[in-house]
Motif scaffolding. Structure first.
Motif, short mmCIF file in Angstrom:
data_model
loop_
_atom_site.label_atom_id
_atom_site.label_comp_id
_atom_site.label_asym_id
_atom_site.label_seq_id
_atom_site.Cartn_x
_atom_site.Cartn_y
_atom_site.Cartn_z
N ALA A 43 15.49 -5.31 6.78
CA ALA A 43 14.19 -4.87 6.29
C ALA A 43 14.19 -5.04 4.78
CB ALA A 43 13.96 -3.40 6.65
N LEU A 44 13.27 -5.85 4.27
CA LEU A 44 13.27 -6.20 2.85
C LEU A 44 12.03 -5.68 2.14
CD1 LEU A 44 14.48 -9.90 3.17
CD2 LEU A 44 15.87 -7.83 2.92
N ASP A 45 12.17 -5.46 0.86
CA ASP A 45 11.05 -5.03 0.02
C ASP A 45 10.48 -6.28 -0.67
OD1 ASP A 45 9.26 -4.00 -1.75
OD2 ASP A 45 10.70 -2.81 -2.90
N VAL A 46 9.59 -6.97 0.03
CA VAL A 46 8.92 -8.15 -0.53
C VAL A 46 7.48 -7.73 -0.84
CG1 VAL A 46 8.30 -10.57 -0.16
CG2 VAL A 46 10.40 -9.66 0.82
N THR A 47 7.32 -7.03 -1.95
CA THR A 47 6.01 -6.59 -2.43
C THR A 47 5.85 -7.05 -3.87
OG1 THR A 47 6.94 -4.45 -3.13
CG2 THR A 47 5.99 -4.55 -0.92
N TRP A 48 4.65 -6.89 -4.39
CA TRP A 48 4.37 -7.37 -5.74
C TRP A 48 5.17 -6.62 -6.79
CZ3 TRP A 48 -0.17 -7.21 -2.52
CH2 TRP A 48 -0.69 -8.48 -2.22
N HIS A 82 0.82 -1.21 0.00
CA HIS A 82 0.00 0.00 0.00
C HIS A 82 0.86 1.26 0.00
CE1 HIS A 82 -4.25 -1.33 0.49
NE2 HIS A 82 -3.62 -2.47 0.72
N GLU A 83 2.10 1.15 0.44
CA GLU A 83 3.03 2.26 0.26
C GLU A 83 3.70 2.20 -1.11
OE1 GLU A 83 1.96 1.56 4.01
OE2 GLU A 83 3.67 0.31 3.46
N TYR A 84 3.66 1.02 -1.73
CA TYR A 84 4.35 0.84 -3.01
C TYR A 84 3.32 0.53 -4.10
CZ TYR A 84 8.43 -0.11 -5.94
OH TYR A 84 9.41 -0.06 -6.90
N THR A 85 2.32 1.41 -4.23
CA THR A 85 1.37 1.27 -5.32
C THR A 85 2.08 1.44 -6.65
OG1 THR A 85 -0.31 2.21 -3.86
CG2 THR A 85 -0.86 2.04 -6.20
N ASN A 86 3.03 2.36 -6.68
CA ASN A 86 3.89 2.58 -7.85
C ASN A 86 5.14 3.31 -7.37
OD1 ASN A 86 3.20 5.43 -7.69
ND2 ASN A 86 1.27 4.89 -8.68
N HIS A 128 6.83 -7.56 4.09
CA HIS A 128 5.37 -7.47 4.04
C HIS A 128 4.68 -8.77 3.62
CE1 HIS A 128 1.49 -5.66 3.99
NE2 HIS A 128 1.31 -5.91 2.70
N LEU A 129 4.87 -9.21 2.39
CA LEU A 129 4.20 -10.42 1.93
C LEU A 129 4.74 -11.63 2.70
CD1 LEU A 129 3.99 -9.84 -1.92
CD2 LEU A 129 2.20 -9.53 -0.20
N ASN A 154 0.83 -14.63 -3.39
CA ASN A 154 0.96 -13.88 -2.14
C ASN A 154 2.14 -14.35 -1.29
OD1 ASN A 154 -1.31 -12.20 -2.54
ND2 ASN A 154 -2.68 -13.82 -1.84
N THR A 155 2.57 -15.59 -1.48
CA THR A 155 3.62 -16.14 -0.63
C THR A 155 4.87 -16.56 -1.39
OG1 THR A 155 2.62 -18.35 -0.81
CG2 THR A 155 1.93 -16.97 1.05
N VAL A 156 4.84 -16.55 -2.71
CA VAL A 156 5.96 -17.08 -3.49
C VAL A 156 7.25 -16.30 -3.26
CG1 VAL A 156 5.40 -15.71 -5.55
CG2 VAL A 156 6.68 -17.87 -5.78
N ARG A 157 7.17 -15.00 -3.04
CA ARG A 157 8.40 -14.20 -2.86
C ARG A 157 9.01 -14.47 -1.49
NH1 ARG A 157 4.68 -11.90 -5.72
NH2 ARG A 157 5.17 -10.81 -7.67
N GLY A 158 8.20 -14.44 -0.46
CA GLY A 158 8.71 -14.68 0.88
C GLY A 158 9.30 -16.07 1.04
#
Length: 298
Positions: free
Chosen positions: A236-241, A201-205, A274-275, A289-293
């Protein structure tokens, strides 16, 4: 009668003078709270000898910060920045020391105290929060409970607002969402270090991610970073879509280098993002939703 009237006159005159003098000596009415902050930040590391305190005032103008280390004499630092955003860096501090501080100017008046990190500490506890973006009764009730527990610091796993495009004037309601977030968290963030990870939600774009980076003061590139606390390393990692999160990607390479640098120096490695690696409910139906983590699992 005349003597009594004269005494009454002088009494009234004395009371009027006293009231005027009291009003002149009394401090001005206390200013309001900051729009965002004050918050504690450690962009240069948690060595305990430096800290940055930042806040956003409701008006433009110079601000100041007064602080004391343990029971030493208080010092005042003026921030000449004319805008509402203020950042004051304190250096030459003693690791583990108790810092008391006040901020003022530009319509703000607030005070708090906190304890600096100590690289030698072996035992500590921390808290973690995630997805508080609704700021409903449950989220608001969480804040005093966290303060009561007295954690050394708090981790955030993302989604602090509904939509994070806070710097676009076309979306004033979204800026208000950020302000609501900080209003609720203020008692906690002004006294406890907060280390957030980026949520979707912070990384919409890219624009919303830049807004997030413009608000917080974080190490590294602020999308991902690490910090040490005692004998532990936190990532702290960026695990977002928005991230592929795979070998060869910039963040993946950074993780490998950071872990290699921490090898043999830290007793515990903690990553937060996040994810999730596992979930339930409707989110469990979509493996995306879980593949990245899950890629972080050994």
């Amino acid at each position: 009668m005349y003597a009594r009237a004269q005494r009454s006159f002088f009494l009234l005159r004395f009371l009027a003078t006293l009231a005027a003098l009291t009003a002149w000596l009394a401090p001005a009415a206390q200013a309001g709270e900051a729009v965002k902050g004050p918050c504690l930040a450690f962009p240069e590391g948690t060595t305990g000898d430096t800290v940055t305190i930042w806040w956003e005032a409701p008006a433009e103008g110079e601000s100041w910060l007064k602080y004391s280390v343990e029971n030493a004499e208080a010092l005042t630092v003026k921030d000449p920045a004319k805008g509402p955003r203020h950042e004051v860096k304190l250096t030459g501090l003693k690791p583990g020391a108790l810092i008391r501080y006040e901020i003022g100017g530009a319509g703000v008046s607030d005070a708090a105290q906190f304890r600096l990190p100590d690289p030698k500490v072996k035992k500590f506890r921390f808290a973690a929060i995630g997805d508080p973006r609704a700021w409903d009764a449950a989220a608001r009730a969480l804040v005093p409970q966290l303060i009561k527990e007295e954690p050394a610091f708090v981790l955030g796993t993302g989604d602090y607002v509904h939509v994070g495009k806070s710097r676009d004037p076309k979306y004033p309601a979204l800026e208000a969402n950020w302000n609501e977030c900080f209003a609720c968290l203020r008692p906690l963030l002004k006294a406890v270090p907060f280390f957030p990870a980026l949520g979707d939600h912070e990384y919409t774009n890219d624009a919303t991610a830049e807004a997030y980076r413009g608000i917080f003061v974080l190490p590294g590139n602020e999308y991902w970073y690490s910090f040490a606390w005692g004998n532990c390393q936190f990532l702290a990692l960026d695990v977002t879509w928005g991230r592929k999160f795979q070998p060869g990607e910039e963040q993946w390479d950074w993780i490998e280098k950071d872990l290699a640098a921490a090898a043999g120096k830290r007793d515990l490695l903690v990553s937060f993002f996040h994810l999730p690696i596992a979930t339930c409910g409707n989110y469990a139906k979509d493996p995306d939703n879980t593949v990245r983590g899950r890629k972080l699992l050994p």
